[in-house]
Write a protein that holds these residues in place. Structure first.
Motif, mmCIF file in Angstrom:
data_model
loop_
_atom_site.group_PDB
_atom_site.id
_atom_site.type_symbol
_atom_site.label_atom_id
_atom_site.label_comp_id
_atom_site.label_asym_id
_atom_site.label_seq_id
_atom_site.Cartn_x
_atom_site.Cartn_y
_atom_site.Cartn_z
ATOM 1 N N THR A 1 0.848 -1.191 0.000
ATOM 2 C CA THR A 1 0.000 0.000 0.000
ATOM 3 C C THR A 1 0.882 1.239 0.000
ATOM 4 O O THR A 1 2.091 1.171 0.269
ATOM 5 C CB THR A 1 -0.907 0.042 1.236
ATOM 6 O OG1 THR A 1 -0.082 0.154 2.418
ATOM 7 C CG2 THR A 1 -1.757 -1.215 1.330
ATOM 8 N N ALA A 2 0.287 2.389 -0.292
ATOM 9 C CA ALA A 2 1.028 3.646 -0.293
ATOM 10 C C ALA A 2 1.624 3.910 1.092
ATOM 11 O O ALA A 2 2.762 4.380 1.208
ATOM 12 C CB ALA A 2 0.117 4.791 -0.718
ATOM 13 N N ALA A 3 0.877 3.616 2.142
ATOM 14 C CA ALA A 3 1.371 3.835 3.505
ATOM 15 C C ALA A 3 2.587 2.955 3.780
ATOM 16 O O ALA A 3 3.573 3.414 4.374
ATOM 17 C CB ALA A 3 0.258 3.536 4.514
ATOM 18 N N GLU A 4 2.532 1.689 3.369
ATOM 19 C CA GLU A 4 3.669 0.786 3.577
ATOM 20 C C GLU A 4 4.885 1.241 2.758
ATOM 21 O O GLU A 4 6.035 1.161 3.227
ATOM 22 C CB GLU A 4 3.280 -0.642 3.181
ATOM 23 C CG GLU A 4 2.256 -1.279 4.114
ATOM 24 C CD GLU A 4 1.747 -2.609 3.594
ATOM 25 O OE1 GLU A 4 1.360 -3.464 4.416
ATOM 26 O OE2 GLU A 4 1.723 -2.797 2.353
ATOM 27 N N ALA A 5 4.625 1.729 1.554
ATOM 28 C CA ALA A 5 5.723 2.205 0.708
ATOM 29 C C ALA A 5 6.402 3.434 1.324
ATOM 30 O O ALA A 5 7.634 3.563 1.306
ATOM 31 C CB ALA A 5 5.203 2.539 -0.683
ATOM 32 N N ILE A 6 5.592 4.331 1.891
ATOM 33 C CA ILE A 6 6.160 5.530 2.531
ATOM 34 C C ILE A 6 6.988 5.140 3.743
ATOM 35 O O ILE A 6 8.063 5.701 3.993
ATOM 36 C CB ILE A 6 5.032 6.509 2.915
ATOM 37 C CG1 ILE A 6 4.430 7.119 1.639
ATOM 38 C CG2 ILE A 6 5.559 7.604 3.845
ATOM 39 C CD1 ILE A 6 3.207 7.974 1.882
ATOM 40 N N GLU A 7 6.511 4.162 4.501
ATOM 41 C CA GLU A 7 7.268 3.700 5.660
ATOM 42 C C GLU A 7 8.595 3.079 5.226
ATOM 43 O O GLU A 7 9.641 3.301 5.855
ATOM 44 C CB GLU A 7 6.431 2.682 6.444
ATOM 45 C CG GLU A 7 7.091 2.184 7.727
ATOM 46 C CD GLU A 7 7.439 3.291 8.692
ATOM 47 O OE1 GLU A 7 8.520 3.201 9.326
ATOM 48 O OE2 GLU A 7 6.667 4.264 8.791
ATOM 49 N N GLN A 8 8.557 2.310 4.152
ATOM 50 C CA GLN A 8 9.793 1.734 3.622
ATOM 51 C C GLN A 8 10.734 2.837 3.142
ATOM 52 O O GLN A 8 11.952 2.763 3.330
ATOM 53 C CB GLN A 8 9.465 0.788 2.465
ATOM 54 C CG GLN A 8 10.699 0.119 1.858
ATOM 55 C CD GLN A 8 10.354 -0.851 0.748
ATOM 56 O OE1 GLN A 8 9.224 -1.323 0.649
ATOM 57 N NE2 GLN A 8 11.326 -1.134 -0.116
ATOM 58 N N LEU A 9 10.155 3.859 2.544
ATOM 59 C CA LEU A 9 10.945 4.992 2.056
ATOM 60 C C LEU A 9 11.662 5.685 3.214
ATOM 61 O O LEU A 9 12.826 6.078 3.097
ATOM 62 C CB LEU A 9 10.025 5.970 1.327
ATOM 63 C CG LEU A 9 10.681 7.066 0.482
ATOM 64 C CD1 LEU A 9 11.467 6.449 -0.654
ATOM 65 C CD2 LEU A 9 9.620 8.012 -0.063
ATOM 66 N N ARG A 10 10.987 5.842 4.328
ATOM 67 C CA ARG A 10 11.603 6.466 5.509
ATOM 68 C C ARG A 10 12.821 5.677 5.974
ATOM 69 O O ARG A 10 13.824 6.251 6.410
ATOM 70 C CB ARG A 10 10.593 6.554 6.653
ATOM 71 C CG ARG A 10 9.489 7.576 6.453
ATOM 72 C CD ARG A 10 8.767 7.847 7.766
ATOM 73 N NE ARG A 10 7.675 8.778 7.582
ATOM 74 C CZ ARG A 10 6.403 8.424 7.446
ATOM 75 N NH1 ARG A 10 6.066 7.125 7.471
ATOM 76 N NH2 ARG A 10 5.461 9.325 7.291
ATOM 77 N N ARG A 11 12.723 4.338 5.870
ATOM 78 C CA ARG A 11 13.826 3.494 6.335
ATOM 79 C C ARG A 11 15.002 3.514 5.364
ATOM 80 O O ARG A 11 16.162 3.526 5.770
ATOM 81 C CB ARG A 11 13.350 2.051 6.516
ATOM 82 C CG ARG A 11 12.352 1.847 7.627
ATOM 83 C CD ARG A 11 12.201 0.359 7.945
ATOM 84 N NE ARG A 11 11.906 -0.444 6.757
ATOM 85 C CZ ARG A 11 10.666 -0.708 6.332
ATOM 86 N NH1 ARG A 11 9.631 -0.224 6.986
ATOM 87 N NH2 ARG A 11 10.474 -1.461 5.268
ATOM 88 N N GLU A 12 14.696 3.500 4.051
ATOM 89 C CA GLU A 12 15.753 3.287 3.058
ATOM 90 C C GLU A 12 16.274 4.550 2.391
ATOM 91 O O GLU A 12 17.396 4.559 1.882
ATOM 92 C CB GLU A 12 15.241 2.330 1.970
ATOM 93 C CG GLU A 12 14.890 0.952 2.514
ATOM 94 C CD GLU A 12 14.386 0.025 1.426
ATOM 95 O OE1 GLU A 12 14.422 0.422 0.241
ATOM 96 O OE2 GLU A 12 13.947 -1.098 1.759
ATOM 97 N N ALA A 13 15.483 5.620 2.392
ATOM 98 C CA ALA A 13 15.876 6.832 1.676
ATOM 99 C C ALA A 13 17.198 7.435 2.151
ATOM 100 O O ALA A 13 17.974 7.938 1.334
ATOM 101 C CB ALA A 13 14.769 7.878 1.756
ATOM 102 N N PRO A 14 17.509 7.410 3.465
ATOM 103 C CA PRO A 14 18.781 8.017 3.888
ATOM 104 C C PRO A 14 20.001 7.420 3.204
ATOM 105 O O PRO A 14 21.015 8.104 3.021
ATOM 106 C CB PRO A 14 18.802 7.755 5.399
ATOM 107 C CG PRO A 14 17.362 7.692 5.788
ATOM 108 C CD PRO A 14 16.689 7.008 4.637
#
Length: 453
Positions: free
Chosen positions: A150-163
């Motif tokens: 879901t979009a929410a799960e993708a955003i959470e993954q983004l928070r973890r991996e984006a740095p």
């Protein structure tokens, strides 16, 4: 280097000499990594190493990444192992791979052993690709999500991996086998309802390049589709990495520099100019070209020698020798420049080559007619002989047409042979046109004078 950076450089040297290291660390921490890299380049090797040892791993890594790969390698190998590890672990995988490519296998292996296992694995993977391919310039640090998230799960993954990602402007969508199936922008992800599945908002059939694609073609794809990054896939469509726009800019600069040097008959050894360095490397690099062209130019002399009796008969012909050769050389160089650029940018495609050559030949004919009329008229008035005017005007017309055709045809032939068309250099094409322009000039003179007298 601007005046502000020159002042910073002077301060750096003074603070190093006075061992005021805390003040120096504070001074350098305020600099942008690109400016810090510029300061490092101007320091002596010992001072440069001392400055890097003062900086924290992330700061040093960012600054070192702005240097040329050979400078990076020289600097990192001069550091203590612990400091080298801290910097290498912070560098992006593609920058680290460029650095390792400059080292001999033994030193590269020793430094790879220092790195964290995951980072070292990424670097080894990149080193396995050809240096000038998409795989060779890509980074393996990107954000990819599963299509069923879901979009929410993708955003959470983004928070973890984006740095740790190279860029997070695009989120790539993969299936269970990690094949690229879609892409969406960060904006599209944020504005989507949280419960929406990614597959419902992603764009399918995303633009991508193959890992073995030449870096010039990668740059053209990024330019054509106005991308900030382009995904790189293998034969199975598995997402292997991304090439970001900053790497594309480096490719464009590198390829443009290479083409300019080659078009001037300058070898790879001189791509980096060191005004303080010894001249002998440049001499060795240029001498083969000059000697080869020197002997090739003897053909022009031989042609002139063959027609010496004709020149003795009509001495006015000698006046226009340099004009004839120079005009042909200039015309050929113009056509060469246009064709090499067209081939490099993809504006002239394989099916258009004959049309491109024919176009240059027609341009040569028109410009030749105009220049021939002007020079022929001047020759006639100067010498009071209509026959000299006719010879000069007709020869220049034919020579400019042939020179334009040759200047555009030679790069095409070289490309068909599987070589870089930029090696059809200006000096080479100019020497060839010198010989043929003399041959055409004196052949026409012989025919005209024989018919008249």
């Amino acid at each position: 280097m601007n005046q502000e950076l020159i002042g910073t450089l002077d301060q750096t040297i003074v603070l190093l000499q006075q061992h005021r290291l805390d003040e120096l660390r504070e001074l350098l921490s305020e600099l942008h990594p690109a400016d810090l890299a510029e300061v490092l380049q101007e320091l002596e090797e010992e001072d440069r190493t001392a400055v890097v040892q003062l900086l924290a791993g992330p700061t040093a890594a960012e600054a070192i990444s702005e240097l040329e790969p050979e400078e990076q390698a020289e600097l990192v190998t001069a550091l203590p192992p612990a400091q080298a590890k801290a910097i290498l672990d912070e560098m992006s995988a593609d920058d680290a791979a460029d650095l390792f490519a400059e080292l001999d296998p033994e030193k590269a292996g020793a430094l790879l052993d220092l790195m964290a296992q995951e980072e070292a694995t990424d670097v080894r993977e990149l080193l396995g690709f050809r240096e000038d391919s998409a795989g060779g310039i890509m980074t393996t640090e990107f954000v990819a999500v599963q299509a069923h998230r879901t979009a929410a799960e993708a955003i959470e993954q983004l928070r973890r991996e984006a740095p740790s990602a190279e860029t997070a402007y695009y989120v790539y969508v993969i299936d269970a086998q990690e094949r690229l199936v879609g892409v969406l922008s960060l904006r599209e992800l944020i504005v989507a309802p949280p419960e929406t599945e990614v597959r419902a908002i992603m764009r399918t059939n995303p633009v991508s390049v193959h890992v073995n694609e030449d870096q010039e073609e990668v740059a053209r794809v990024v330019q054509k589709y106005n991308l900030l990054a382009v995904p790189v896939v293998d034969d199975q469509g598995i997402l292997r990495g991304i090439v970001t726009v900053d790497d594309v800019i480096d490719v464009l600069e590198e390829e443009a520099t290479e083409d300019i040097y080659r078009a001037g008959g300058v070898s790879e050894a001189e791509y980096e100019t060191d005004l303080e360095g010894a001249i002998w490397p440049s001499v060795r690099a240029r001498l083969p070209w000059l000697l080869g062209l020197l002997f090739l130019s003897l053909l022009s002399g031989k042609v002139i020698e063959t027609f010496t009796p004709l020149i003795n008969q009509v001495s006015a012909l000698a006046v226009f020798i340099t004009t004839m050769a120079g005009g042909s050389g200039n015309a050929a160089t113009q056509a060469l420049t246009v064709m090499v650029r067209g081939l490099a940018t993809g504006e002239v495609e394989r099916g258009q080559l004959i049309r491109a050559v024919w176009r240059e030949a027609r341009i040569g004919l028109v410009t030749g007619l105009i220049c021939g009329l002007v020079l022929g008229g001047a020759a006639m008035l100067w010498n009071g002989s209509p026959w000299v005017g006719l010879i000069v005007g007709l020869a220049l017309t034919i020579n400019l047409m042939l020179a334009k055709a040759a200047g555009s045809l030679v790069p095409v032939i070289i490309q068909r042979l599987g070589l870089d068309p930029a090696v059809a250099s200006g000096p080479f094409i100019a020497t060839i046109t010198d010989t043929f322009s003399m041959l055409v000039y004196f052949t026409i003179a012989s025919l005209v004078l024989h018919a008249v007298f």
